[in-house]
Every structure is written in structure tokens, then in C-alpha cells.
Design a protein around this motif. Structure first.
Motif, PDB file in Angstrom:
ATOM      1  N   ASN A 164     -91.435 -12.556 -53.687  1.00  9.57           N
ATOM      2  CA  ASN A 164     -90.736 -11.681 -52.921  1.00  9.57           C
ATOM      3  C   ASN A 164     -91.201 -11.315 -51.706  1.00  9.57           C
ATOM      4  N   TYR A 165     -92.173 -12.021 -51.263  1.00 10.22           N
ATOM      5  CA  TYR A 165     -93.058 -11.915 -49.814  1.00 10.22           C
ATOM      6  C   TYR A 165     -93.009 -12.953 -49.050  1.00 10.22           C
ATOM      7  N   SER A 166     -92.317 -13.049 -47.799  1.00  7.00           N
ATOM      8  CA  SER A 166     -92.255 -14.025 -46.936  1.00  7.00           C
ATOM      9  C   SER A 166     -91.919 -13.637 -45.438  1.00  7.00           C
ATOM     10  N   SER A 167     -92.125 -14.515 -44.629  1.00  9.04           N
ATOM     11  CA  SER A 167     -91.810 -14.121 -43.331  1.00  9.04           C
ATOM     12  C   SER A 167     -90.226 -13.699 -43.126  1.00  9.04           C
ATOM     13  N   GLY A 168     -89.332 -14.257 -44.114  1.00  7.03           N
ATOM     14  CA  GLY A 168     -87.931 -13.777 -44.115  1.00  7.03           C
ATOM     15  C   GLY A 168     -87.835 -12.368 -44.619  1.00  7.03           C
ATOM     16  N   THR A 169     -88.688 -11.810 -45.408  1.00 11.49           N
ATOM     17  CA  THR A 169     -88.590 -10.570 -45.780  1.00 11.49           C
ATOM     18  C   THR A 169     -89.536  -9.592 -45.058  1.00 11.49           C
ATOM     19  N   LEU A 170     -90.146 -10.042 -43.957  1.00 10.61           N
ATOM     20  CA  LEU A 170     -91.212  -9.482 -43.134  1.00 10.61           C
ATOM     21  C   LEU A 170     -92.276  -9.125 -43.875  1.00 10.61           C
ATOM     22  N   TRP A 171     -92.403  -9.655 -45.106  1.00  8.40           N
ATOM     23  CA  TRP A 171     -93.469  -9.089 -46.018  1.00  8.40           C
ATOM     24  C   TRP A 171     -93.452  -7.872 -46.524  1.00  8.40           C
ATOM     25  N   GLY A 172     -92.345  -7.411 -46.695  1.00 12.43           N
ATOM     26  CA  GLY A 172     -91.907  -6.008 -47.040  1.00 12.43           C
ATOM     27  C   GLY A 172     -90.761  -5.957 -47.719  1.00 12.43           C
ATOM     28  N   PRO A 173     -90.079  -4.654 -48.019  1.00 10.23           N
ATOM     29  CA  PRO A 173     -88.902  -4.552 -48.559  1.00 10.23           C
ATOM     30  C   PRO A 173     -87.694  -4.643 -48.148  1.00 10.23           C
ATOM     31  N   PHE A 174     -87.775  -6.019 -47.441  1.00  9.57           N
ATOM     32  CA  PHE A 174     -86.557  -6.329 -46.642  1.00  9.57           C
ATOM     33  C   PHE A 174     -85.921  -7.756 -47.282  1.00  9.57           C
ATOM     34  N   MET A 175     -84.637  -8.076 -46.842  1.00  9.71           N
ATOM     35  CA  MET A 175     -84.127  -9.174 -47.383  1.00  9.71           C
ATOM     36  C   MET A 175     -83.234  -9.870 -46.166  1.00  9.71           C
ATOM     37  N   GLU A 176     -83.389 -11.077 -46.050  1.00 12.07           N
ATOM     38  CA  GLU A 176     -82.605 -11.856 -44.917  1.00 12.07           C
ATOM     39  C   GLU A 176     -81.291 -11.586 -44.959  1.00 12.07           C
ATOM     40  N   ASP A 177     -80.733 -11.663 -43.702  1.00  4.74           N
ATOM     41  CA  ASP A 177     -79.244 -11.319 -43.451  1.00  4.74           C
ATOM     42  C   ASP A 177     -78.898 -12.215 -42.220  1.00  4.74           C
ATOM     43  N   LYS A 178     -77.600 -12.983 -42.646  1.00  5.17           N
ATOM     44  CA  LYS A 178     -77.337 -13.782 -41.159  1.00  5.17           C
ATOM     45  C   LYS A 178     -76.932 -13.252 -40.184  1.00  5.17           C
ATOM     46  N   LYS A 179     -76.234 -11.848 -40.398  1.00  6.06           N
ATOM     47  CA  LYS A 179     -75.706 -11.235 -39.096  1.00  6.06           C
ATOM     48  C   LYS A 179     -76.700 -10.409 -38.331  1.00  6.06           C
TER      49      LYS A 179
END
Length: 449
Positions: A204-219
Motif C-alpha cells: 500500500n506504499y509507493s510513489s503513486g500513493t506518496l508513501w502515505g494515505p493517498f491513492m492515484e487519481d488520473k484527474k
């Protein structure tokens, strides 16, 4: 035209309006359906005087007291009293349906979330927002956060099914209100282990989630992942309950008032440029697993039963921070000089860069540098890195989200990871909140830095 309607409309409009103000909004809508003149009176008036009075008769905060209107008083004349009241009445109706579907539940929760996020700053140190009290009573009455292991009524079962497809809105609302009523039941223990399985899962941790409680979003590039946020709160709150009386006077606030803007200590008297209430004294709880369990568990998806092992170990430690603003950076500007003032509009809010010190047990100290900014979806993101005061080597990186409104006493929840995000680095949850500058220090006990 029905004779009764004609007789009513022969009364002076101001008297008819006064009678409508004393009615429920649903009855006002029904009255508007009786004839053309009634509809004109209700929906086609030259101003929103009727709807403003009708709105203010409800148990809601005055929309003119919101931060947005306080920052730009001219907006008070363009408040959408009718639209906001209609949305709230409709949300209440949706939550009362025994067979609510996921889409309806999602729409209703969005209205309630907006109400919480737009609450005005409290007028005194004890006042609570009418909007937050209304939301809290509504979700309690309709069992949105029912915690029984087995749903019994048709409404509860329908709600439980709908939550599967409305998880983001549900988790956000739970992060605001639901955790405050958690009890040490078998159901809570089960959900705690599911939350651990999510929070400690390195997938659940990656550059796409900013290594935090976020999720990738195309917009938006990224947005808050409220499932992750709720899992963090579940883990930290449960672990604090396990501490019992230890540091009992140092806990994140549980009051509903803590969700309101600028309820954190010293925020009402903050420096005008400190729009997020950053400067001051903070406390932070961090949780982490024994690394032996962490490495074994991350060989694959965690089984919640993994955390029931007799020798399983998870620690909770307290850290003390003092931080101050270093500089501001306005969007689309290369000017990094600190500014003495700032606009309150989301587009114009500058990024706050801060620095300070962090103290943990055994005399451990670290330098802290970080930033606070608005996320693309309008929430407040905190990011900071702690580095050794001896060699300046960066050790830990943290990403978090403000709970409630800007400057709320509820604080920031998020995750910490290795500063360089190397393979095998551990990760864990934290809760950061502001305290009075004279808050007792607990550094005489053994803590983690």
C-alpha cells in the motif's frame, strides 16, 4: 386554482412567508405544488429571504459564518440557502430508507461530510457546531456506524451491504465521527486486525500513493484514501486503549468540537501567515511492529489472524515536537520569501515550509523539516522528514492528512516510512496533534524517536 389555495394567497405575502418559515421544509415543498402562485412565492422570489429564514430555523450553523464568507464578506449575498437546505433534507430522507442502495448512501454521506468540513470556527472555547451535532445525531439514529457483529433490522443489513460500494465516503465519515464510539468488543478486535493488515502492508506504499494515505487519481494526480486513514485511526486508537493510564493526559481530542477550524491550541492567535496553524508544540504517537513479524508478514498479504499470535509484538511510542514556519511558497511562483499575509482561497493558499525539533525516549532528538499544503481534492496534506541532529542523515519520512477542518484540534493522521523508501524499510501509523506550549513533557519515560 383550489379555493383553499386562493384564500391562503389572499393573505399578505409576509404573513404567508412567516407561516412557511415555521413549517418543515418538506411541507413548504408540498405547499409549492398546490398552484402556480404558491410555486412562484416559494421558488421564484427575487431573493432568498424565505429560504434563508427557513434554513436558519433548522439546527444548522449560519452559512454566513463559514471561513470562506469570513474571508470574502461579499460572498454572504450569494449564499445558496435553498440549494443547501434541499441537499440536507434529501440526505436525511435517503438515510431513513430501509433499503438504501450504495449510490444513495454515497450521496447522503457526501452532503454530511461537506457540512462538517464547512463548519465555522467556534465563537467561544466551549461552543460546538450545530452542523456537527446534527450530523452526529443523524448517523447515530440511522445506525450508519452500527458495530454489532450481526445486523438485525432490514435497515442495518441494507446499510451494511451499501457500505461495500460506498467505502470512501463511509471511511471518511467514520474517521470524523465513528471512531469516537468504539468499544472493546469482539467486533472491534476483528476490525482492528483488518486495519493492521492494511496499514502494515508494504504493497500500500509507493510513489503513486506518496508513501502515505493517498491513492492515484488520473484527474487529480492523487487524492486522499480514506480507507487508509480510517485504518490508521483504528490501529492507533486501539493501541492507545491498550496503554491504559500511561500518558493518559496526552491523547488526541475526542470531542466533536475538535473537528472545527482553528480549535487547536493557540490557533485563534496564530501569525496571519500561518493559515494552517503549524507553529507551536505538538505530540505524536507512532506505532510499529517488531521487525521480525513485519518482515515475515510482508512475504504476502497479511492474514488478520496473524496478529492473534501469542508472541506478536506491536509498540506505541510518544514523541514531542516543536515547529515553526521557515518560509512560504505561493503556487505558480518562484518567490520563496516568507510573506506576512495570505489569502484564504484554496487556490491562493501558499505552501508552508516548517522546521523544528523532535524528542523521543532515551534522549533521542532529531531535526524535523516539512511542508503543509492543500491536496488537489481540497484537504490538508502534511509531509515531514526527521534527520539525525548529529550527522544530518535523514531517517524517517511521514505523510499525513488533517482530520476535520483547517487548524482543527483533531490533528493529523498518517504513516511513517524510511526516508529513502528502500526495499524492506518498515512502515507504520502515526497521530499528530497540537497541544498547549506548557503541556507536560513525558520524556522521562522510555520512548521511541
Amino acid at each position: 386554482m383550489p379555493k383553499s389555495a386562493a384564500n391562503i394567497l389572499q393573505i399578505p405575502p409576509e404573513i404567508t412567508e412567516h407561516a412557511l418559515v415555521l413549517s418543515h421544509p418538506r411541507d413548504v415543498a408540498r405547499f409549492a405544488q398546490t398552484c402556480r402562485l404558491a410555486r412562484q412565492l416559494v421558488y421564484q422570489a427575487r431573493d432568498q429571504h424565505l429560504w434563508r429564514r427557513l434554513y436558519l430555523e433548522q439546527p444548522f450553523d449560519d452559512l454566513r459564518n463559514s471561513l470562506e464568507v469570513q474571508a470574502s464578506p461579499e460572498l454572504a449575498n450569494s449564499v445558496d440557502w435553498m440549494g443547501e437546505l434541499q441537499r440536507r433534507v434529501y440526505a436525511t430522507h435517503l438515510l431513513s430508507k430501509p433499503d438504501i442502495i450504495a449510490q444513495d448512501l454515497s450521496e447522503a454521506l457526501k452532503v454530511l461530510i461537506t457540512a462538517i468540513r464547512n463548519t465555522p470556527p467556534p465563537l467561544d472555547k466551549t461552543g460546538e457546531s450545530k452542523d456537527i451535532l446534527w450530523v452526529a445525531h443523524l448517523v447515530q439514529d440511522h445506525k450508519v456506524f452500527g458495530t454489532d457483529a450481526e445486523a438485525t433490522s432490514g435497515q442495518e443489513m441494507a446499510m451494511r451491504e451499501a457500505l461495500r460500494d460506498a467505502s470512501q465516503e463511509f471511511c471518511q465519515m467514520w474517521s470524523y465521527l465513528g471512531w469516537r464510539d468504539c468499544h472493546d468488543t469482539e467486533y472491534e478486535i476483528e476490525t482492528r486486525n483488518h486495519a493492521r493488515a492494511f496499514v502494515y502492508d508494504l504493497r500500500n506504499y509507493s510513489s503513486g500513493t506518496l508513501w502515505g494515505p493517498f491513492m492515484e487519481d488520473k484527474k487529480l494526480k492523487y487524492r486522499v484514501n480514506w480507507l487508509h486513514v480510517a485504518s490508521i485511526i483504528k490501529v492507533v486508537h486501539s493501541n492507545l486503549q491498550d496503554l491504559g493510564a500511561l500518558w493518559s493526559g496526552t491523547r488526541p481530542p475526542r470531542t466533536l468540537r475538535s473537528l472545527q477550524p482553528y480549535t487547536a491550541p493557540n490557533c485563534p492567535n496564530r501569525n496571519p501567515r500561518d493559515w494552517a496553524g503549524v507553529e507551536g508544540t505538538w505530540r505524536r504517537y507512532v506505532c510499529f511492529m517488531d521487525y521480525r513479524f513485519f518482515s515475515v508478514g510482508n512475504n504476502g498479504p497479511y492474514d488478520p489472524e496473524f496478529f492473534e499470535a501469542e508472541d506478536f509484538q506491536e509498540a506505541t511510542r510518544l514523541i514531542e515536537l516543536k515547529i515553526h514556519i521557515e518560509r512560504l511558497l505561493y503556487p505558480n511562483s518562484s518567490n520563496t520569501a516568507a510573506s506576512s499575509s495570505t489569502s484564504n482561497s484554496k487556490q491562493a493558499l501558499p505552501i508552508i515550509f516548517f522546521k523544528g525539533t523532535s524528542r523521543g525516549g532515551n534522549g533521542n532528538e532529531a531535526d524535523v523539516r516539512g511542508s503543509v499544503r492543500m491536496t488537489p481534492d481540497g484537504y490538508i496534506r502534511w509531509r515531514f522528514v526527521s534527520a539525525s541532529i548529529y550527522d544530518g542523515h535523514s531517517q524517517w519520512s511521514s505523510e499525513g492528512v488533517q482530520i476535520g477542518a483547517v487548524g482543527s484540534a483533531a490533528g493529523v493522521v498518517g504513516t511513517w516510512t524510511g526516508a529513502h523508501h528502500e526495499e524492506g524499510d518498515p512502515a507504520g501509523p502515526f497521530w499528530l496533534w497540537k497541544v498547549e506550549d506548557n503541556h507536560p513533557s513525558h520524556m522521562h519515560t522510555t520512548l521511541f524517536a
